[in-house]
Motif scaffolding. Structure first.
Motif, mmCIF file in Angstrom:
data_model
loop_
_atom_site.group_PDB
_atom_site.id
_atom_site.type_symbol
_atom_site.label_atom_id
_atom_site.label_comp_id
_atom_site.label_asym_id
_atom_site.label_seq_id
_atom_site.Cartn_x
_atom_site.Cartn_y
_atom_site.Cartn_z
ATOM 1 N N SER A 5 0.878 -1.134 0.024
ATOM 2 C CA SER A 5 -0.140 0.026 -0.001
ATOM 3 C C SER A 5 0.930 1.402 -0.043
ATOM 4 N N LEU A 6 0.602 2.130 -0.630
ATOM 5 C CA LEU A 6 1.191 3.492 -0.611
ATOM 6 C C LEU A 6 0.979 4.521 0.595
ATOM 7 N N TYR A 7 -0.322 3.929 1.275
ATOM 8 C CA TYR A 7 -0.817 4.637 2.295
ATOM 9 C C TYR A 7 0.077 4.081 3.544
ATOM 10 N N ILE A 8 0.919 4.732 4.223
ATOM 11 C CA ILE A 8 1.684 4.214 5.291
ATOM 12 C C ILE A 8 1.442 4.742 6.605
ATOM 13 N N SER A 9 1.057 4.176 7.808
ATOM 14 C CA SER A 9 0.585 4.704 9.046
ATOM 15 C C SER A 9 1.766 4.428 10.071
ATOM 16 N N GLU A 10 2.677 3.408 9.591
ATOM 17 C CA GLU A 10 3.227 3.144 10.813
ATOM 18 C C GLU A 10 4.587 3.930 11.223
ATOM 19 N N PHE A 147 -7.669 1.561 2.648
ATOM 20 C CA PHE A 147 -6.959 2.469 2.303
ATOM 21 C C PHE A 147 -6.138 1.881 0.911
ATOM 22 N N SER A 148 -6.044 0.460 0.980
ATOM 23 C CA SER A 148 -5.610 -0.218 -0.368
ATOM 24 C C SER A 148 -6.518 0.142 -1.545
ATOM 25 N N ARG A 149 -7.865 0.255 -1.237
ATOM 26 C CA ARG A 149 -8.801 0.390 -2.243
ATOM 27 C C ARG A 149 -8.578 2.081 -2.651
ATOM 28 N N ILE A 150 -8.397 2.866 -1.634
ATOM 29 C CA ILE A 150 -8.293 4.298 -2.046
ATOM 30 C C ILE A 150 -7.007 4.510 -3.123
ATOM 31 N N GLU A 151 -6.079 3.547 -2.831
ATOM 32 C CA GLU A 151 -4.921 3.847 -3.436
ATOM 33 C C GLU A 151 -5.192 3.142 -5.072
ATOM 34 N N TYR A 152 -5.787 2.208 -5.112
ATOM 35 C CA TYR A 152 -6.093 1.727 -6.407
ATOM 36 C C TYR A 152 -6.992 2.456 -7.194
ATOM 37 N N ALA A 153 -7.989 3.209 -6.421
ATOM 38 C CA ALA A 153 -8.978 4.202 -7.190
ATOM 39 C C ALA A 153 -8.070 5.303 -7.733
#
Length: 236
Positions: A5-10, A147-153
């Motif tokens: 995922s390009l959305y990183i929260s760690e 958030f994986s779906r947001i990235e794909y969209a």
């Protein structure tokens, strides 16, 4: 390798690098407008990991640039750190997407907590927890999936006018997931290009049409208000 995922929260992320040679100097740079954090190291032949501490970086889009003796690579990422220090525009976009999963009261509370780090961290976790299929573990698979779906969209449905996650098809995909069937009509002589999305288990049928001819497919059936109501009804 491309991130899951390009959305990183760690607070810390590990980057995987495979080297074809031994003792290769490498530099990993995280860039906004200019470099904001940089680490250097030496690659051994084969598999390597490079750790990058991001806990003090603001939320938002960045580019990760890896430079070695042999090549240079860049990938976009979005850091999703707490507190949610997005710009007002970025935060409003996030709230719009989350409005299909959370109540107006929950989102109002989220906005009030933006300036209070301790309250925000606790509330953010509690807000997502009710969707967590494995609440006994640290990982919230539902949040990761959204958030994986947001990235794909964003990758699939972005148009010259809107980011992909805010398009009608993007929102539909984020909320409901992949349709069971997509019927595509890109070259219909009697109408604008259109797509029919079908979700058989839900008995949903959505028609999206490229009304402006620029790849921004808008919902035309059912009416937009009904479309939004159906999406919100699915999770709330």
């Amino acid at each position: 390798k491309r991130p899951i995922s390009l959305y990183i929260s760690e607070p810390q992320v590990l980057f995987y690098v495979r080297s074809v040679a031994d003792s290769i100097p490498v530099e990993l740079d995280i860039v906004k407008i200019k470099s904001v954090k940089k680490v250097r190291g030496i690659l051994k032949k084969g598999d390597n990991t490079i750790a990058l501490d991001i806990k003090n970086l603001e939320s938002g889009p960045y580019t990760i640039v890896l430079t070695s003796q042999f090549e240079k690579r860049a990938i976009p990422i979005v850091l999703f750190t707490l507190p949610l220090d997005f710009t007002s525009s970025e935060f409003n976009q996030l709230v719009l997407i989350l409005s299909f999963f959370f109540t107006p009261q929950e989102l109002d509370t989220l906005e009030r907590y933006r300036e209070n780090r301790d309250s925000l961290i606790g509330y953010w976790d509690r807000m997502w927890k009710r969707w967590d299929p494995t609440p006994e573990t640290e990982l919230n698979e539902f949040q990761e999936e959204i958030f994986s779906r947001i990235e794909y969209a964003d990758e699939k449905y972005t148009s010259p006018f809107r980011r992909g996650a805010l398009t009608d098809r993007g929102l539909c995909y984020i909320v409901l997931g992949q349709p069971d069937e997509i019927e595509q009509h890109p070259f219909d002589l009697e109408a604008r290009a259109y797509e029919i999305w079908r979700y058989y288990d839900l008995n949903y049928r959505f028609v999206f049409m490229d009304l402006k001819g620029v790849g921004d497919y808008e919902i035309v059936d059912p009416p937009r208000t009904t479309f939004y109501e159906l999406l919100k009804r699915f999770h709330q």
